[in-house]
Design a protein around this motif. Sequence first.
Motif: not given
Length: 447
Positions: A201, A118, A93, A199, A96
Motif C-alpha cells: 500500500t 494490492l 482480493p 500486498e 490476490r
Amino acid sequence: MTSTLSAQVTGPVLAPYDEGYADEVAAWNRVATHTPDLVVGAASADDVAAAVRYARDHGLHVTVQGTGHGAEASVTSGLMITTKRLDTLTIDPATRTATIGAGQQWGNVVAAAAEHGLLPISGAASTVGVVGLLVGGGLGPLARSHGYASDYVESFTVVTGQGEVVEASGTDHADLYWALRGGKWGLGIVTEVRVRLVELTRLYAGSLMFEGAAIEPAFRAWVDYTATADDQVSTSAAIIRMPPFEQVPEPLRGRTLLTVRFAYPGDVDRGASLAAPLRAAAPVYLDGLGELPAGQIARIHNDPTEPGASQVYGLLLDPVDQDFATAFLAAFGPEAETPFVSAELRHLGGAAARDVEGGSAVAGRAGSFACSLVGVRPDFFDKVLPDAAYDWQEATARWVRADGNANLMGLPVTAERLATMWSEGANIRLGEVRWRYDPDGVFAKPA
C-alpha cells in the motif's frame, strides 16, 4: 473482402477507404503510420480467432495492436487485429489476482488493485498496455525488489496461428506459457491474462532532480551507489532536456535536469536512510522523494500520458564505472550537444536477475543496466538519431552486452539483433514453440 469477414466477427472490419479506419489503426507512438489491407477491431477472443483463420486462408500476415506503445515501424500490409475493446478487468482480493483483457492499460489495473491494498508488478508508465509489457518481460519501478512483470503471470488466454483459443499456464500448454513470458513475437495473440498481485500500500519512492553543476557529482554518486545498492532498492538515472513549452511546469521548463528515480517497498524511515547518500550527493533542485501511496507508483517516472512521436534506442550493459560515467556525461550532460531529449540508465539485478520456477523466456536477466535514448524530433528520425545512437554504442562498446530484452531493445529492430537477444538454447526453443502454434507463419515477424 470486408463483407465476408464482417459476417464472421462482431467487431468492426475496416479497409483503408472506410470511415474510422485511421482512428482504428492509430498507434500511441505516432512515429508509426499503419496502413494494413484490413483491420479488425476485435470485440472478443472469438473475433480474434475468426480473423486469424480468415488471414490464414487468404494468405495474409497478421499483426496485433493493443495500445500501440511498442509501434516502432509502420505496418503497410496484411491484416491488423486491434484489441483495445478487450478491456475487461476483475480484481479478486481473496486470491490476490487480476484478470485483465488485452485492451487494458496498467494504470487502470493499478488503481483497481489499490482499492484492495494490492499492487500489480507493472511498468513505469500508466498508459502502457498490459499484454505488450508482459510478453516482453516487463521492467518497472520495482524491478530489483520484485523482478519482471511477467514473473507474476499465472495464465494466458491465447489465439494460435491456426485460429484456436487455448489456455496457457504451468499445467496447460506449458511450452507456450514459458514462451509468452518474454518471447514477445510470433507466439499467438493474447486476449486475456491472469496475474498475481502483491500486498503493498505504501512505498518510499519518487525522484530527486539536479541541475547545472550538480548534475555531474550527483550522477557519479549514483553510479557508485549502484555497486552496493540494497536488492530492495530500484533506481534509475536520466538526463532530460525539458522543452520550453507552456505545458511543462515552470520549474522544469527549458531546463536540462538529472532525475534520479528511487523506489523502496518498505518502511519509510528505512527508505529515507537508504536514499540518504543520493540526496547528499549534490544540491537537490527539486526533491520529490518521500512516502508514496502504491496506487500512485506512476509518479516515480512521470512518463508522458499523451500520444506523440518518438524513437527509442536501447542497450543492455554490464556493470558500469566512473569511466562510463565520464563517457555518459560527455555525450548527454548539460554541456553536450545531443539530439536525444532523454538518456536513461536503469539499474537491474536483484530479483530481476532471478528466473521464475520452471523458467521463462525473459531475456537479458544477466544485464546490470538498461540504457535507453529517446528522440522526439521527426526531422531527426531518418539519420540524426540512428547515427548518434550508433556513435554512442561504439563509444561504450566495452560495457555493451550482446544480449538484450525484447521490450528494451528499441531500434534498430534487425534480424541480427534478434538473433542475439536470447541464448542459443532459448532461440531454438522459441522457434519450436512458434512452429508448433503457428505452423503456417501467419503472425508477422518484426524483422
